[in-house]
Motif scaffolding. Structure first.
Motif, mmCIF file in Angstrom:
data_model
loop_
_atom_site.group_PDB
_atom_site.id
_atom_site.type_symbol
_atom_site.label_atom_id
_atom_site.label_comp_id
_atom_site.label_asym_id
_atom_site.label_seq_id
_atom_site.Cartn_x
_atom_site.Cartn_y
_atom_site.Cartn_z
ATOM 1 N N GLN A 181 71.475 -16.919 -105.794
ATOM 2 C CA GLN A 181 70.665 -17.974 -105.196
ATOM 3 C C GLN A 181 70.286 -19.009 -106.246
ATOM 4 O OE1 GLN A 181 67.474 -15.619 -103.261
ATOM 5 N NE2 GLN A 181 68.259 -16.427 -101.327
ATOM 6 N N SER B 143 66.697 -25.532 -96.512
ATOM 7 C CA SER B 143 66.043 -26.641 -97.195
ATOM 8 C C SER B 143 65.001 -27.288 -96.304
ATOM 9 C CB SER B 143 67.083 -27.691 -97.620
ATOM 10 O OG SER B 143 66.489 -28.705 -98.385
ATOM 11 N N THR C 237 72.467 -20.173 -101.153
ATOM 12 C CA THR C 237 72.720 -18.739 -101.277
ATOM 13 C C THR C 237 74.214 -18.456 -101.158
ATOM 14 O OG1 THR C 237 70.563 -18.197 -100.325
ATOM 15 C CG2 THR C 237 72.233 -16.454 -100.334
ATOM 16 N N SER D 140 65.104 -26.717 -101.923
ATOM 17 C CA SER D 140 66.308 -26.161 -101.304
ATOM 18 C C SER D 140 66.656 -24.829 -101.945
ATOM 19 C CB SER D 140 67.497 -27.113 -101.468
ATOM 20 O OG SER D 140 67.222 -28.382 -100.903
ATOM 21 N N THR D 141 67.272 -23.958 -101.149
ATOM 22 C CA THR D 141 67.817 -22.698 -101.643
ATOM 23 C C THR D 141 69.259 -22.589 -101.180
ATOM 24 O OG1 THR D 141 65.675 -21.575 -101.612
ATOM 25 C CG2 THR D 141 67.641 -20.193 -101.614
ATOM 26 N N ILE E 146 67.555 -21.926 -106.448
ATOM 27 C CA ILE E 146 66.337 -22.337 -105.753
ATOM 28 C C ILE E 146 65.696 -23.477 -106.535
ATOM 29 C CG2 ILE E 146 64.104 -21.513 -104.886
ATOM 30 C CD1 ILE E 146 65.356 -18.621 -105.311
#
Length: 366
Positions: A288, A344, A353, A350-351, A290
Protein backbone atom coordinates in the motif's frame (compact mmCIF):
# COMPACT_ATOMS: atom_id res chain seq x y z
CA UNK A 1 17.85 -48.84 -28.31
CA UNK A 2 20.32 -50.14 -25.75
CA UNK A 3 23.08 -48.10 -27.36
CA UNK A 4 21.00 -44.94 -27.00
CA UNK A 5 20.26 -45.78 -23.35
CA UNK A 6 23.94 -46.26 -22.68
CA UNK A 7 24.65 -42.97 -24.45
CA UNK A 8 22.30 -41.03 -22.17
CA UNK A 9 23.66 -42.76 -19.06
CA UNK A 10 27.20 -41.83 -20.10
CA UNK A 11 26.09 -38.26 -20.82
CA UNK A 12 24.47 -37.94 -17.37
CA UNK A 13 27.53 -39.39 -15.69
CA UNK A 14 29.83 -36.88 -17.40
CA UNK A 15 27.67 -33.83 -16.71
CA UNK A 16 29.09 -31.02 -14.57
CA UNK A 17 25.65 -30.69 -12.94
CA UNK A 18 24.34 -33.14 -10.35
CA UNK A 19 22.19 -35.82 -12.03
CA UNK A 20 20.22 -38.25 -9.87
CA UNK A 21 17.42 -40.84 -9.83
CA UNK A 22 15.37 -41.67 -6.74
CA UNK A 23 13.27 -44.84 -6.46
CA UNK A 24 10.21 -43.88 -4.42
CA UNK A 25 9.16 -47.41 -3.38
CA UNK A 26 12.71 -48.36 -2.33
CA UNK A 27 13.22 -44.92 -0.71
CA UNK A 28 16.71 -44.80 -2.15
CA UNK A 29 18.82 -42.82 -4.59
CA UNK A 30 19.66 -45.39 -7.25
CA UNK A 31 21.91 -43.18 -9.40
CA UNK A 32 23.98 -40.06 -8.85
CA UNK A 33 26.83 -38.83 -11.02
CA UNK A 34 30.31 -37.73 -9.99
CA UNK A 35 29.30 -34.06 -10.02
CA UNK A 36 27.68 -34.80 -6.65
CA UNK A 37 31.14 -35.08 -5.13
CA UNK A 38 32.44 -31.87 -6.72
CA UNK A 39 29.34 -29.72 -6.16
CA UNK A 40 27.95 -31.03 -2.86
CA UNK A 41 31.20 -32.53 -1.51
CA UNK A 42 29.74 -35.94 -0.72
CA UNK A 43 30.65 -39.48 -1.73
CA UNK A 44 28.56 -41.12 -4.45
CA UNK A 45 28.64 -44.52 -2.73
CA UNK A 46 27.36 -42.94 0.51
CA UNK A 47 24.70 -40.66 -1.01
CA UNK A 48 21.77 -42.33 0.80
CA UNK A 49 23.50 -42.10 4.18
CA UNK A 50 24.41 -38.45 3.49
CA UNK A 51 20.96 -37.43 2.24
CA UNK A 52 19.43 -36.54 5.68
CA UNK A 53 22.33 -34.22 6.50
CA UNK A 54 22.06 -32.63 3.06
CA UNK A 55 18.33 -31.98 3.51
CA UNK A 56 19.00 -30.54 6.97
CA UNK A 57 21.03 -27.80 5.27
CA UNK A 58 17.96 -26.50 3.44
CA UNK A 59 17.17 -22.87 4.20
CA UNK A 60 14.35 -22.79 6.81
CA UNK A 61 12.19 -20.59 4.54
CA UNK A 62 12.43 -23.16 1.73
CA UNK A 63 11.55 -26.32 3.67
CA UNK A 64 7.75 -26.07 3.76
CA UNK A 65 7.70 -24.88 0.16
CA UNK A 66 9.91 -27.74 -1.04
CA UNK A 67 7.86 -30.27 0.95
CA UNK A 68 4.72 -29.23 -0.92
CA UNK A 69 6.63 -29.18 -4.19
CA UNK A 70 7.86 -32.75 -3.63
CA UNK A 71 4.31 -33.99 -3.02
CA UNK A 72 3.31 -32.64 -6.44
CA UNK A 73 6.54 -33.95 -7.97
CA UNK A 74 5.88 -37.51 -6.78
CA UNK A 75 2.46 -37.31 -8.45
CA UNK A 76 3.99 -36.07 -11.69
CA UNK A 77 2.23 -32.71 -11.38
CA UNK A 78 5.19 -30.36 -11.71
CA UNK A 79 7.41 -29.63 -14.67
CA UNK A 80 8.74 -26.17 -13.84
CA UNK A 81 12.13 -25.69 -12.25
CA UNK A 82 12.44 -24.77 -8.59
CA UNK A 83 15.18 -22.82 -6.80
CA UNK A 84 16.34 -23.73 -3.29
CA UNK A 85 19.06 -22.63 -0.91
CA UNK A 86 21.49 -24.70 1.13
CA UNK A 87 23.13 -23.22 4.20
CA UNK A 88 26.66 -23.72 5.47
CA UNK A 89 27.79 -22.06 8.75
CA UNK A 90 29.92 -19.01 8.04
CA UNK A 91 29.33 -19.20 4.28
CA UNK A 92 26.92 -17.44 1.90
CA UNK A 93 23.82 -19.41 0.95
CA UNK A 94 24.38 -21.82 -1.91
CA UNK A 95 21.64 -21.55 -4.56
CA UNK A 96 20.52 -24.50 -6.67
CA UNK A 97 18.04 -24.87 -9.52
CA UNK A 98 16.30 -28.23 -9.77
CA UNK A 99 14.92 -29.44 -13.11
CA UNK A 100 12.50 -32.23 -12.16
CA UNK A 101 11.67 -35.46 -13.98
CA UNK A 102 9.03 -38.06 -13.16
CA UNK A 103 8.52 -41.59 -14.50
CA UNK A 104 5.83 -44.10 -13.63
CA UNK A 105 5.65 -47.57 -15.16
CA UNK A 106 4.17 -50.84 -13.95
CA UNK A 107 3.32 -49.32 -10.60
CA UNK A 108 6.91 -48.19 -10.03
CA UNK A 109 7.57 -44.47 -9.56
CA UNK A 110 10.97 -42.84 -9.98
CA UNK A 111 11.82 -39.18 -9.78
CA UNK A 112 15.04 -37.66 -10.90
CA UNK A 113 16.48 -34.45 -12.09
CA UNK A 114 19.33 -32.10 -12.71
CA UNK A 115 20.65 -29.92 -9.91
CA UNK A 116 22.58 -26.84 -11.05
CA UNK A 117 24.58 -24.54 -8.80
CA UNK A 118 23.33 -21.01 -9.65
CA UNK A 119 24.91 -19.18 -6.70
CA UNK A 120 27.03 -16.86 -8.85
CA UNK A 121 24.10 -15.98 -11.13
CA UNK A 122 21.83 -15.30 -8.12
CA UNK A 123 24.34 -12.99 -6.47
CA UNK A 124 24.81 -11.16 -9.76
CA UNK A 125 21.02 -10.81 -10.15
CA UNK A 126 20.59 -9.59 -6.57
CA UNK A 127 23.30 -6.97 -7.09
CA UNK A 128 21.69 -5.89 -10.37
CA UNK A 129 18.25 -5.65 -8.71
CA UNK A 130 19.67 -3.57 -5.85
CA UNK A 131 21.44 -1.30 -8.34
CA UNK A 132 18.25 -0.84 -10.38
CA UNK A 133 16.21 -0.12 -7.26
CA UNK A 134 18.63 2.53 -6.08
CA UNK A 135 18.92 3.98 -9.58
CA UNK A 136 15.14 4.25 -9.94
CA UNK A 137 14.82 5.87 -6.52
CA UNK A 138 17.64 8.32 -7.29
CA UNK A 139 16.00 9.29 -10.61
CA UNK A 140 12.68 9.98 -8.91
CA UNK A 141 14.31 11.99 -6.12
CA UNK A 142 16.37 13.94 -8.64
CA UNK A 143 13.34 14.60 -10.81
CA UNK A 144 11.30 15.98 -7.91
CA UNK A 145 14.22 18.02 -6.60
CA UNK A 146 15.10 19.59 -9.96
CA UNK A 147 11.48 19.88 -11.07
CA UNK A 148 10.69 21.74 -7.86
CA UNK A 149 13.58 24.15 -8.38
CA UNK A 150 12.71 24.80 -12.04
CA UNK A 151 9.05 25.20 -11.04
CA UNK A 152 9.97 27.97 -8.62
CA UNK A 153 12.07 29.69 -11.29
CA UNK A 154 9.18 29.45 -13.76
CA UNK A 155 6.70 30.91 -11.26
CA UNK A 156 9.05 33.77 -10.35
CA UNK A 157 9.57 34.55 -14.05
CA UNK A 158 5.80 34.58 -14.63
CA UNK A 159 5.26 36.83 -11.61
CA UNK A 160 7.92 39.31 -12.71
CA UNK A 161 6.52 39.37 -16.24
CA UNK A 162 3.08 40.27 -14.90
CA UNK A 163 4.06 42.63 -12.08
CA UNK A 164 7.15 44.49 -13.26
CA UNK A 165 6.92 47.36 -15.71
CA UNK A 166 9.63 46.84 -18.29
CA UNK A 167 11.26 50.06 -19.64
CA UNK A 168 11.00 50.73 -23.35
CA UNK A 169 13.71 49.16 -25.49
CA UNK A 170 14.66 46.85 -22.59
CA UNK A 171 15.45 43.18 -23.11
CA UNK A 172 14.22 42.25 -19.63
CA UNK A 173 10.86 41.05 -20.96
CA UNK A 174 12.53 38.78 -23.50
CA UNK A 175 14.90 37.44 -20.87
CA UNK A 176 12.04 36.64 -18.49
CA UNK A 177 10.24 34.78 -21.26
CA UNK A 178 13.41 32.81 -22.02
CA UNK A 179 13.78 32.01 -18.32
CA UNK A 180 10.16 30.87 -18.08
CA UNK A 181 10.34 28.72 -21.23
CA UNK A 182 13.70 27.21 -20.26
CA UNK A 183 12.38 26.23 -16.84
CA UNK A 184 9.23 24.68 -18.34
CA UNK A 185 11.24 22.75 -20.95
CA UNK A 186 13.74 21.57 -18.33
CA UNK A 187 10.93 20.21 -16.15
CA UNK A 188 9.50 18.37 -19.14
CA UNK A 189 12.90 16.93 -20.08
CA UNK A 190 13.45 15.61 -16.55
CA UNK A 191 10.05 13.91 -16.43
CA UNK A 192 10.56 12.51 -19.94
CA UNK A 193 13.81 10.91 -18.80
CA UNK A 194 12.09 9.18 -15.88
CA UNK A 195 9.14 8.15 -18.07
CA UNK A 196 11.44 6.67 -20.72
CA UNK A 197 13.19 4.62 -18.03
CA UNK A 198 9.85 3.32 -16.76
CA UNK A 199 8.58 2.51 -20.26
CA UNK A 200 11.81 0.69 -21.15
CA UNK A 201 11.54 -1.46 -18.02
CA UNK A 202 7.85 -2.22 -18.57
CA UNK A 203 8.44 -3.39 -22.13
CA UNK A 204 11.09 -5.99 -21.32
CA UNK A 205 10.19 -9.67 -20.88
CA UNK A 206 8.80 -10.74 -17.52
CA UNK A 207 11.27 -12.76 -15.42
CA UNK A 208 9.75 -13.87 -12.13
CA UNK A 209 11.65 -15.51 -9.29
CA UNK A 210 10.56 -16.66 -5.86
CA UNK A 211 11.91 -13.88 -3.64
CA UNK A 212 11.56 -12.66 -0.07
CA UNK A 213 9.55 -9.46 -0.50
CA UNK A 214 11.01 -7.37 2.33
CA UNK A 215 14.55 -8.25 1.26
CA UNK A 216 14.10 -7.05 -2.33
CA UNK A 217 12.16 -3.87 -1.44
CA UNK A 218 14.20 -2.67 1.53
CA UNK A 219 17.01 -1.00 -0.48
CA UNK A 220 14.53 0.97 -2.60
CA UNK A 221 12.51 2.13 0.41
CA UNK A 222 15.62 3.15 2.34
CA UNK A 223 16.80 5.18 -0.65
CA UNK A 224 13.42 6.87 -1.06
CA UNK A 225 13.24 7.67 2.65
CA UNK A 226 16.70 9.24 2.68
CA UNK A 227 15.98 11.22 -0.49
CA UNK A 228 12.70 12.60 0.82
CA UNK A 229 14.34 13.49 4.14
CA UNK A 230 16.86 15.60 2.22
CA UNK A 231 13.99 17.29 0.32
CA UNK A 232 12.07 17.97 3.52
CA UNK A 233 9.29 15.44 2.82
CA UNK A 234 7.88 12.97 5.37
CA UNK A 235 8.25 9.43 4.01
CA UNK A 236 7.76 6.31 6.13
CA UNK A 237 7.58 2.59 5.43
CA UNK A 238 6.91 -0.68 7.24
CA UNK A 239 7.88 -4.22 6.22
CA UNK A 240 6.72 -7.59 7.56
CA UNK A 241 8.83 -9.04 10.36
CA UNK A 242 8.27 -12.64 9.18
CA UNK A 243 9.58 -13.90 5.79
CA UNK A 244 7.06 -13.32 3.01
CA UNK A 245 7.61 -14.86 -0.43
CA UNK A 246 6.14 -14.10 -3.86
CA UNK A 247 7.01 -14.73 -7.50
CA UNK A 248 8.22 -11.31 -8.65
CA UNK A 249 10.04 -9.66 -11.49
CA UNK A 250 11.95 -7.52 -9.02
CA UNK A 251 12.88 -4.74 -11.43
CA UNK A 252 9.30 -4.31 -12.66
CA UNK A 253 7.72 -4.42 -9.20
CA UNK A 254 10.18 -1.84 -7.87
CA UNK A 255 9.30 0.34 -10.86
CA UNK A 256 5.61 0.04 -9.94
CA UNK A 257 6.33 0.96 -6.33
CA UNK A 258 8.56 3.86 -7.38
CA UNK A 259 5.86 5.16 -9.72
CA UNK A 260 3.16 4.96 -7.04
CA UNK A 261 5.39 6.75 -4.51
CA UNK A 262 6.27 9.37 -7.13
CA UNK A 263 2.58 10.04 -7.78
CA UNK A 264 1.90 10.27 -4.05
CA UNK A 265 4.67 12.83 -3.59
CA UNK A 266 3.42 14.86 -6.57
CA UNK A 267 0.05 15.42 -4.94
CA UNK A 268 1.08 15.67 -1.29
CA UNK A 269 1.86 19.13 0.15
CA UNK A 270 5.11 19.72 2.02
CA UNK A 271 4.93 18.52 5.61
CA UNK A 272 2.29 15.86 4.92
CA UNK A 273 3.07 12.12 5.03
CA UNK A 274 3.60 9.47 2.38
CA UNK A 275 3.65 5.93 3.79
CA UNK A 276 4.45 2.57 2.19
CA UNK A 277 3.12 -0.48 3.98
CA UNK A 278 3.98 -4.08 3.00
CA UNK A 279 2.14 -6.89 4.79
CA UNK A 280 0.97 -10.47 4.48
CA UNK A 281 -2.68 -11.22 3.77
CA UNK A 282 -4.31 -14.65 3.41
CA UNK A 283 -2.74 -16.04 0.23
CA UNK A 284 -1.37 -12.70 -0.94
CA UNK A 285 1.20 -9.95 -0.44
CA UNK A 286 -0.27 -6.47 0.01
CA UNK A 287 1.65 -3.30 -0.88
CA UNK A 288 0.00 0.00 0.00
CA UNK A 289 1.11 3.55 -0.82
CA UNK A 290 -0.79 5.94 1.45
CA UNK A 291 -0.60 9.72 1.23
CA UNK A 292 -2.12 12.75 2.95
CA UNK A 293 -2.39 14.63 -0.32
CA UNK A 294 -5.14 16.42 -2.19
CA UNK A 295 -6.89 13.20 -3.22
CA UNK A 296 -8.51 12.20 -6.51
CA UNK A 297 -11.99 13.51 -7.41
CA UNK A 298 -14.54 10.68 -7.38
CA UNK A 299 -15.49 11.37 -11.00
CA UNK A 300 -11.88 10.73 -12.14
CA UNK A 301 -11.18 7.55 -10.15
CA UNK A 302 -12.75 5.05 -12.63
CA UNK A 303 -10.41 6.38 -15.36
CA UNK A 304 -7.18 6.42 -13.38
CA UNK A 305 -5.77 3.16 -14.76
CA UNK A 306 -6.66 3.81 -18.42
CA UNK A 307 -3.93 4.49 -20.96
CA UNK A 308 -3.60 8.24 -21.70
CA UNK A 309 -6.26 8.77 -19.07
CA UNK A 310 -8.18 12.04 -18.93
CA UNK A 311 -7.66 11.89 -15.18
CA UNK A 312 -4.04 13.03 -15.47
CA UNK A 313 -3.21 16.29 -13.70
CA UNK A 314 -0.04 18.29 -13.11
CA UNK A 315 1.53 17.83 -9.68
CA UNK A 316 1.47 20.44 -6.94
CA UNK A 317 4.97 21.58 -7.96
CA UNK A 318 4.23 21.66 -11.69
CA UNK A 319 5.24 18.03 -12.42
CA UNK A 320 3.75 16.81 -15.69
CA UNK A 321 2.43 13.35 -16.55
CA UNK A 322 1.89 11.45 -19.79
CA UNK A 323 -1.12 9.49 -18.52
CA UNK A 324 0.66 6.14 -18.92
CA UNK A 325 2.19 5.49 -15.50
CA UNK A 326 -0.79 4.00 -13.66
CA UNK A 327 -1.90 2.05 -16.75
CA UNK A 328 1.53 0.42 -16.94
CA UNK A 329 1.47 -0.25 -13.19
CA UNK A 330 -1.87 -2.05 -13.64
CA UNK A 331 -0.48 -4.10 -16.55
CA UNK A 332 2.63 -5.16 -14.60
CA UNK A 333 0.62 -6.08 -11.51
CA UNK A 334 -1.79 -8.16 -13.60
CA UNK A 335 1.19 -9.93 -15.24
CA UNK A 336 2.00 -11.06 -11.70
CA UNK A 337 -1.53 -12.42 -11.24
CA UNK A 338 -2.46 -9.54 -8.94
CA UNK A 339 -4.65 -6.46 -8.87
CA UNK A 340 -4.34 -2.75 -8.07
CA UNK A 341 -7.03 -0.52 -6.58
CA UNK A 342 -7.39 3.04 -5.29
CA UNK A 343 -9.33 4.52 -2.37
CA UNK A 344 -9.28 8.31 -2.33
CA UNK A 345 -11.11 11.32 -0.95
CA UNK A 346 -10.51 14.95 -1.92
CA UNK A 347 -8.65 16.89 0.74
CA UNK A 348 -7.86 13.74 2.74
CA UNK A 349 -5.52 11.66 0.58
CA UNK A 350 -5.23 8.47 -1.44
CA UNK A 351 -4.37 4.83 -0.83
CA UNK A 352 -3.16 2.70 -3.72
CA UNK A 353 -3.25 -1.02 -2.93
CA UNK A 354 -1.44 -3.76 -4.85
CA UNK A 355 -2.13 -7.41 -4.03
CA UNK A 356 -0.02 -10.22 -5.52
CA UNK A 357 -0.31 -13.96 -4.74
CA UNK A 358 2.11 -15.41 -2.24
CA UNK A 359 4.52 -18.03 -3.60
CA UNK A 360 3.21 -21.58 -3.33
CA UNK A 361 4.40 -24.86 -4.83
CA UNK A 362 1.04 -25.19 -6.60
CA UNK A 363 1.98 -22.19 -8.74
CA UNK A 364 4.63 -24.34 -10.43
CA UNK A 365 2.22 -27.17 -11.24
CA UNK A 366 0.99 -27.96 -14.75
Amino acid sequence: MTDFADFFVDQAAASSHVQFIYDVAADRVTFVNEAYEKVLHGRCEHVNEELPALLARLHPDDRAYLTQYCKLWLRGQVADEVEVRLQEPGQPDQWFCLTPHHQSANGRVCVGGTLRDISVAKRYQQNADNFNSRKNAALEILSHDLSGAFGVVQQVAQYLSEEVTVPANSRVGDMLRVLENTSRNSMKMIRDLVNIEFLASANTDLKRDRVEVAEVLRALLEELQEGQRILGQVFEYSLPTEPLYAYLDVNKITQVLTNLVSNAIKFTPDGKRVVVRVEACPGSVRLQVIDEGIGVPAALQPQLFERFTKARRPGLRGEQTNGLGLALCKTIVEWHGGNITVDSAEGIGSTFTVEIPQATAEATAH
